[in-house]
Write a protein that holds these residues in place. Structure first.
Motif, PDB file in Angstrom:
ATOM      1  N   GLU A 152      -2.622  14.584  -1.878  1.00  0.00           N
ATOM      2  CA  GLU A 152      -2.326  15.395  -3.238  1.00  0.00           C
ATOM      3  C   GLU A 152      -2.927  16.744  -2.659  1.00  0.00           C
ATOM      4  O   GLU A 152      -3.994  16.962  -2.201  1.00  0.00           O
ATOM      5  CB  GLU A 152      -3.306  15.004  -4.288  1.00  0.00           C
ATOM      6  N   TYR A 168       0.889  -1.369  -0.057  1.00  0.00           N
ATOM      7  CA  TYR A 168       0.067   0.075   0.098  1.00  0.00           C
ATOM      8  C   TYR A 168       0.837   1.457   0.095  1.00  0.00           C
ATOM      9  O   TYR A 168       1.825   1.247   0.637  1.00  0.00           O
ATOM     10  CB  TYR A 168      -0.950  -0.082   1.147  1.00  0.00           C
ATOM     11  N   LYS A 203       2.219  16.455  -4.516  1.00  0.00           N
ATOM     12  CA  LYS A 203       2.040  15.288  -3.723  1.00  0.00           C
ATOM     13  C   LYS A 203       2.852  15.318  -2.632  1.00  0.00           C
ATOM     14  O   LYS A 203       4.046  15.673  -2.545  1.00  0.00           O
ATOM     15  CB  LYS A 203       2.321  13.997  -4.693  1.00  0.00           C
ATOM     16  N   ASN A 216      -4.987   9.869  -0.439  1.00  0.00           N
ATOM     17  CA  ASN A 216      -5.297   8.508  -1.331  1.00  0.00           C
ATOM     18  C   ASN A 216      -4.690   7.436  -0.827  1.00  0.00           C
ATOM     19  O   ASN A 216      -3.214   7.372  -0.114  1.00  0.00           O
ATOM     20  CB  ASN A 216      -4.380   8.571  -2.764  1.00  0.00           C
ATOM     21  N   LYS A 252      -6.596  15.970  -1.306  1.00  0.00           N
ATOM     22  CA  LYS A 252      -7.309  14.374  -1.265  1.00  0.00           C
ATOM     23  C   LYS A 252      -6.136  13.544  -0.665  1.00  0.00           C
ATOM     24  O   LYS A 252      -5.059  13.816  -0.907  1.00  0.00           O
ATOM     25  CB  LYS A 252      -7.731  13.972  -2.566  1.00  0.00           C
ATOM     26  N   SER A 305      -9.951   7.379  -2.009  1.00  0.00           N
ATOM     27  CA  SER A 305      -9.553   8.920  -1.587  1.00  0.00           C
ATOM     28  C   SER A 305     -10.652   9.603  -0.884  1.00  0.00           C
ATOM     29  O   SER A 305     -11.784   9.548  -1.146  1.00  0.00           O
ATOM     30  CB  SER A 305      -9.466   9.396  -3.264  1.00  0.00           C
ATOM     31  N   ILE A 323      -3.552   3.775  -2.044  1.00  0.00           N
ATOM     32  CA  ILE A 323      -3.160   3.272  -3.348  1.00  0.00           C
ATOM     33  C   ILE A 323      -2.466   1.504  -2.846  1.00  0.00           C
ATOM     34  O   ILE A 323      -1.666   1.428  -2.240  1.00  0.00           O
ATOM     35  CB  ILE A 323      -1.904   3.947  -4.148  1.00  0.00           C
ATOM     36  N   ASN A 342       4.132  12.252   0.094  1.00  0.00           N
ATOM     37  CA  ASN A 342       4.071  10.745   0.106  1.00  0.00           C
ATOM     38  C   ASN A 342       4.423  10.495   1.733  1.00  0.00           C
ATOM     39  O   ASN A 342       5.559  10.640   2.248  1.00  0.00           O
ATOM     40  CB  ASN A 342       5.254  10.053  -0.665  1.00  0.00           C
ATOM     41  N   LYS A 348      -5.228   3.155  -7.195  1.00  0.00           N
ATOM     42  CA  LYS A 348      -5.982   4.023  -6.119  1.00  0.00           C
ATOM     43  C   LYS A 348      -7.391   3.397  -5.782  1.00  0.00           C
ATOM     44  O   LYS A 348      -8.143   3.065  -6.518  1.00  0.00           O
ATOM     45  CB  LYS A 348      -6.490   5.417  -6.561  1.00  0.00           C
TER      46      LYS A 348
END
Length: 149
Positions: free
Chosen positions: A86, A81, A91, A133, A131, A143, A135, A93, A140
């Motif tokens: 965003e 995952y 972005k 997310n 947003k 979200s 993944i 992370n 994705k």
């Protein structure tokens, strides 16, 4: 006699108040934001992540905490995952820290988790309106909008 006892009581009370004042962490008046993942199909993560500023003059940052009630049963390997916000600026992370902190249970939920980003007091302001997310293997799966409290 009573005067001495009252004086002693006043001095002890004063020292106690000073000790409490020195040892208390005074929080910054900061922002709090959250992201809800509502009840979608059973195989999608459901829960909440909260972002909150914390700190005192010596120790400050942003605390991220949350829990997922379901959604990881199909694949309980957290390394499959990614967790990415965003924002208007791009972005952010969070995958590395989330993988270290999240423990998936046998029923597909997670234990509560907490991650502190010390020295960074700007995360909340950067991500609000963006947003968050989740993944799974490059796809994705869910979200959610990041909102101010």
């Amino acid at each position: 006699m009573i005067s001495r006892k009252l004086s002693l009581l006043a001095i002890v009370t004063l020292f106690c108040m000073i000790f409490i004042e020195i040892t208390q962490s005074v929080p910054y008046s900061g922002s709090v934001a959250y992201c809800d993942f509502p009840d979608p199909p059973e195989d999608v993560p459901v829960g909440r992540i909260t972002f909150a500023n914390f700190g005192s003059t010596r120790d400050y940052g942003t605390r991220v905490y949350g829990q997922f009630n379901q959604g990881f049963k199909k694949d309980a390997n957290i390394n499959n995952y990614e967790f990415v916000a965003e924002t208007r600026e791009g972005k952010i992370n969070y995958t590395k820290e989330f993988r270290k902190s999240i423990k998936i249970s046998s029923v597909g939920g997670t234990a509560p988790f907490q991650i502190d980003y010390k020295g960074d007091f700007t995360i909340v302001n950067k991500i609000v309106g963006g947003k968050f997310n989740i993944i799974h293997k490059g796809v994705k799966v869910v979200s959610g909008e990041i909102k101010h409290v």
